[in-house]
Structures are given as C-alpha cells and as structure tokens.
Enzyme design. Structure first.
Site, short mmCIF file in Angstrom:
data_model
loop_
_atom_site.label_atom_id
_atom_site.label_comp_id
_atom_site.label_asym_id
_atom_site.label_seq_id
_atom_site.Cartn_x
_atom_site.Cartn_y
_atom_site.Cartn_z
N GLU A 441 0.82 -1.22 0.00
CA GLU A 441 0.00 0.00 0.00
C GLU A 441 0.85 1.27 0.00
O GLU A 441 0.50 2.27 0.60
CB GLU A 441 -0.96 0.01 1.19
N GLY A 442 1.96 1.20 -0.69
CA GLY A 442 2.88 2.33 -0.77
C GLY A 442 3.96 2.20 0.27
O GLY A 442 3.72 2.37 1.47
#
Length: 598
Positions: A441-442
């Site tokens: 998620e980054g």
C-alpha cells in the site's frame, strides 16, 4: 503457543473518556450506538477474534495456501469456517451503507474490529479487509447498476473483493501500467494483462471474487492520466443476480512470501476478461484512492496489531521466565532465580512497546472518528477540517505505525532469547507478518515523500497549521495543571522541533528538492512522535480527571496510564531532537557519492 486478548478496556477508555464518543451522536450511525450496544459489539468482536481467529493464526502460517493444477486456491484448514462465522456475524458490513444491506455503524467500529482481527490473525483479516475497501470504492464511484449488482452480496459476505494495481514492471509508478481495456459494443470492456502481489486474489472462502482492476483503455493518454478502474468478477453475474459463466481471470501462481502465509497473494492473469468501468474514463486513480486510503489506514492498524500481540506474549514470557537475579537483590528468594521482568532493561523494552501501542491506538481512533465526520457530517466546515486531518495523518499513520510496529515485534521477540528464534513460540511469525506492512500500500519511503511533498503544502499548509494550533492550544490550556507539567513540557519541545523542521523545509527544499527527499523519513517519524505525544497528553489529562472525580475501581489502570505517559515522554519523545538534526543536515552528503561508488 501464542495467545491474544483484545484490548477492550483500553478502547472503551479512549472512546468514552478521551474522545467523548457521545459528542458524535448527531452523526448517522452514532445516534443508535448506546453505551450498552457499544459494549456488546466490542465484547462479541473480541470473542470472535480470541476464540475463532487466533487459534488459526499458526495453522495459516504453517499450512499456507495451495494452488491446484486447475488454478483453484484453497486456504488453510479452518479458514473457510472462520470466514463464514465472520460474515454471519455481520462484521463485513458493519459500517457499510444500509441501502445495500450494511449496518451503517461508525467506521470507527470497523477500525477497532480491524485491530482485534489483525492481532488475532493478520493473514485472515485481509480477506474481509480488502472486501471492505472494495465496497467503499464502489459505493463512492460506481454506477447505481454496478452497486445493485455487487454491493449486497459483498456486504453480506458471500462475495469478496480485491484491488489489482501492481504489475511485474510497475509498483509505485502506476503510470507505467500495461494492462489494457478494449471497448465492447455493449458498453463493457475486455481486460487483458497480468497483475502481481494481489492479496486474496483467488481462494475458496467465497462464491465470487470481485476484482477492482486498473487498466488503460486503448487510445488513452500515457501516464497516470490515462488509467481507468474496472470491476471484473471471477464469475459473471446474471440479470437475476445468480452466478453465470466463469470470467477468463485466473491465478497463475501464489507468491512465496516471508509472512502472511495464510493469505493467498496471487499472480492474476486477465485474458480478455469482461469488466465494467467504475467512475469516469481515465480517472481510475481517483476512484481507487478511496480504497487505497482505507487500505493505508488498515495497514497502519496492522502495524499496531502485530506490536500489540507481540507485546502481550513477551509480557507473559517475562513474568514466567526465571533467569538471573534482580540488581537490587533477590525478588524470589525461594526460587533459583528471578523472573526476567525484574530487570530494568526488560522493563524498558516492554514499557516502550506498550507506551507506543496505547498512543498508536488513540491516534488510530482519533483519525477514524475524523473519517466518520468527513463522510457523515452535514456541517461543511467540519467535513473540510476532518478531510484535512485524514490527508495529513494517513501517511504518518501508515509509515510510523508500521515501522515502529515491526521494530516492536523484533524487540518483543528479543525478550524470549533463543526461544524467540524457534518457530513453536510464535514470535517469529509476528516479526515476519509485520514486515509486509512497511512495504505494501505504498512503501514507507513513499509515504514520507507524500507527506513532505504533497500533504504539507496542500491548500497553503492549512492542515499542518491546524494541527500545530490544536496541539499548542491543548498545551496552553493545561499550563495550570501542575500534575501534567512533566508531560506537557516534552510535548511542547517536540512540537517546537516539528515546527522548526517544517520551516527548514520551506526555506531549503523549494530550490533543492533533494533536501526534502533526504529528510522526509525523519520528518515523518518526527511528526509521528509529536502526534503520539499529543495522544498521551490527552490520555493523561483524561486519566487525571477521572482519578480526581473518583476512579470507580479503575485507579490501578488509570495510574498505569499516567506512568506510561511518563515513559513515552521520557524515553521516546526525546528522539524528536535527533530527527530534527538529521533533517537540518540536508542532502549534500547523501547525494555526494556517484552510483558506482556504492
């Protein structure tokens, strides 16, 4: 074997005495949430996580998921029954729109349940967690027809959801996506391409899997401006809502991972699969960001969750493990040695973890309540302020809670000595599972750059100035409370360091962007320390007030809160000075070496 107890008492203290959940009674979903209802929900959620999900955590780690020759994937023993129980309890649709079968309760309750489930069984929790994110994205951006087709079954639980972004050549830089969408005469699209690292991409828990897929419509602009979002079901859905033909989307392989073995992380192959556009053409990232932002807060919670369960097991071990004598003399003279919890360094480690956990939990709940305001309030100003908070805090929460969560899982493992390195004690799994939260998620370096490069200057710095003013106002209001002065002083100093770092970026990063890049991770953690310190100041004030008014049998717990606040301010908060020094050092040394000299 590891164990877990959901921190219901701490959650109740935060909601009732720190944040005043009764103040939100005018918002949809809160008005029907009486104290008795809240208590019942937390108790039932804790029971499910402790008695159903937690016993399967080690099972999932050992067995993992299995891909069969026909492309089917089976989950570990017991996962299917556990998912059925989770869905039957209404937990998937806890905060979902009642129009499509959801209970419409506050998102904050979903965040709490997410922590409980992630501590009990992180790999399992990802199946319903991703579904909730997909529900949010569809509810915000999909057409009414798509909502009617998919949301009721996803909210009820028979169907699950995923997000498909990453490709073999393309991770953070989504502008490089190659998956293509070909327009069809009936308004649908044919989706062709390969996605990797797709959590819950294929499994046997649900009858249908609803994939949200980023792809580029043929002829669309290059880069992120040409990406669209599509809903692509595993099985096509007939007009009457029944399942039809199998869509040509399949799991090509299961990734062999360091942790979260109980979750089926898949390579997904789309071979002309039928999909439908979600939202506007070429604005897929806008739609997907609804899911990604929810996922980032969910991943932050995973960092806290692994820190919490690792702490609980380390404390249990430290109380029982007999080793050495206390420096001040034997504490258990009738035994051959004292339990290791008498040793100051063991206590330092454990208390540092717990001081982080309880502040992180408060920060999560504070932000979750802001999310409820942003999405449910009729007051435009309140919605804007809450949305500012969410934008600013999301990268801080994701980056800081997962970095610290992993560090704490390792520190808790250290309490076991050699036993911590042995799989049967379970500490290795907490470390391995926690590691992914820093990446997906980054990755956390991207979160730091997002904070410094986008969130700070957004709307002329409105969000960060609001945060500064709020913390300053809280400190000023508490100046007359002598008992809290030892806590407010370190918080004020930390806030000053954060303001200096912010000003340093304003003066030195515009002309030389590498200065921002070199200092971004330190800034993110500096910001996190101040935010966590603010949470401790709020908790200490609430605990002190409750003690003064009569503790009602909670005196020991409240005094513990005050001690933990001291631990945080004395042991963790001083790190703000180190972070500021690193930021002010700039990028010259970092950027000096040519690549070939590394």
């Amino acid at each position: 074997m590891p164990s877990y107890r959901a921190p219901v008492q701490d959650v109740t203290f935060l909601l009732n005495h720190v944040f005043g959940i009764e103040k939100y009674g005018n918002l949809p979903g809160f008005s029907d949430l009486s104290a008795e209802t809240l208590e019942a929900i937390l108790a039932e959620g804790a029971k499910l996580c402790e008695e159903v999900l937690q016993p399967l955590n080690r099972v999932g780690d050992i067995e993992g998921c299995k891909r069969h020759e026909d492309g089917r994937v089976t989950t570990p023993k017991g996962f299917k029954a556990a998912y059925d129980a989770f869905a039957a309890g209404g937990w998937v649709g806890l905060s979902a729109d009642p129009e499509y079968g959801g209970q419409g309760l506050p998102y904050t309750l979903g965040a709490i349940m997410n922590e409980f489930a992630s501590s009990a069984n992180m790999a399992f929790s990802m199946y319903p967690g991703l579904t909730m994110g997909a529900i949010a994205a569809l509810n915000t951006h999909a057409s009414d027809e798509i909502k009617r087709t998919y949301l009721p079954k996803m909210i009820e639980g028979p169907w699950t959801g995923t997000m498909n972004l990453t490709e073999p050549h393309c991770g953070t830089d989504l502008g490089l996506i190659k998956t293509r969408a070909t327009r069809q005469p009936d308004g649908s699209f044919r989706i062709t391409g390969t996605k990797i690292f797709i959590s819950a991409g294929e499994h046997d828990l649900s009858d249908n899997i609803i994939h949200l897929v980023l792809a580029r419509i043929e002829g669309a602009p290059e880069g992120v401006k040409g990406i669209s979002l599509f809903v692509v079901p595993k099985f096509l859905v007939n007009p009457d809502g029944s399942l039809g033909a199998r869509n040509p989307v399949a799991c090509g392989a299961i990734e062999h991972k360091m942790g979260i073995h109980g979750n089926s992380t898949c390579v997904m192959n789309y071979d002309g699969a039928t999909g439908w556009l979600v939202g506007e053409e070429n604005r897929g990232l806008n739609a997907m960001f609804v899911m990604m932002n929810e996922a980032r807060l969910g991943v932050a919670i995973q960092g806290l969750a692994q820190s919490e369960v690792a702490y609980q097991n380390a404390v249990a071990y430290a109380r029982d493990r007999i080793q050495g004598r206390a420096l001040t003399g034997a504490k258990e003279p009738t035994k051959a040695a004292d339990p290791i919890i008498v040793h100051p360094d063991v206590r330092r480690t454990l208390l540092s973890i717990r001081a982080f956990n309880e502040a992180a939990r408060a920060l999560v709940l504070w932000t979750a309540l802001k999310s409820d305001v942003a999405h449910r309030s009729e007051d435009a100003k309140a919605r804007q302020e809450a949305d500012d908070h969410l934008g600013l805090m999301t990268p801080v929460l994701k980056g800081v809670l997962t970095d610290r969560g992993f560090e704490n899982a390792v520190a808790a493992q250290q309490m076991f000595g050699g036993h911590g390195y042995i799989e049967e004690w379970g500490m290795s799994q907490f470390v391995r599972d926690a590691r992914i939260a820093m990446i997906y998620e980054g990755a956390n370096g991207i979160q730091a750059l997002d904070l410094v490069g986008r969130k700070l200057p957004r709307d002329g710095g409105r969000a960060v100035m609001s945060f500064f003013n709020e913390v300053q106002g809280f400190i000023k209001a508490g100046e007359g409370e002598a008992a809290l002065k030892p806590l407010f002083g370190p918080l004020a100093q930390g806030l000053g360091h954060l303001q200096q770092a912010t000003m340093w970026f304003m003066q030195n990063a515009m002309a030389k962007p590498d200065n921002a890049g070199a200092g971004s991770t330190d800034y993110m953690h500096l910001f996190g320390l101040v935010a966590l310190g603010y949470m401790w100041a709020m908790q200490a004030k609430a605990a002190h007030a409750k003690l003064a008014a009569g503790a009602n049998g909670d005196a020991a717990a409240l005094e513990t809160k005050l001690t933990l606040a001291r631990v945080f301010m004395e042991r963790l908060m001083p790190e703000t000075g180190t972070r500021l020094a690193r930021i002010a050092a700039g990028a010259d040394a970092v950027m000096a070496l040519p690549a070939e000299m590394f």
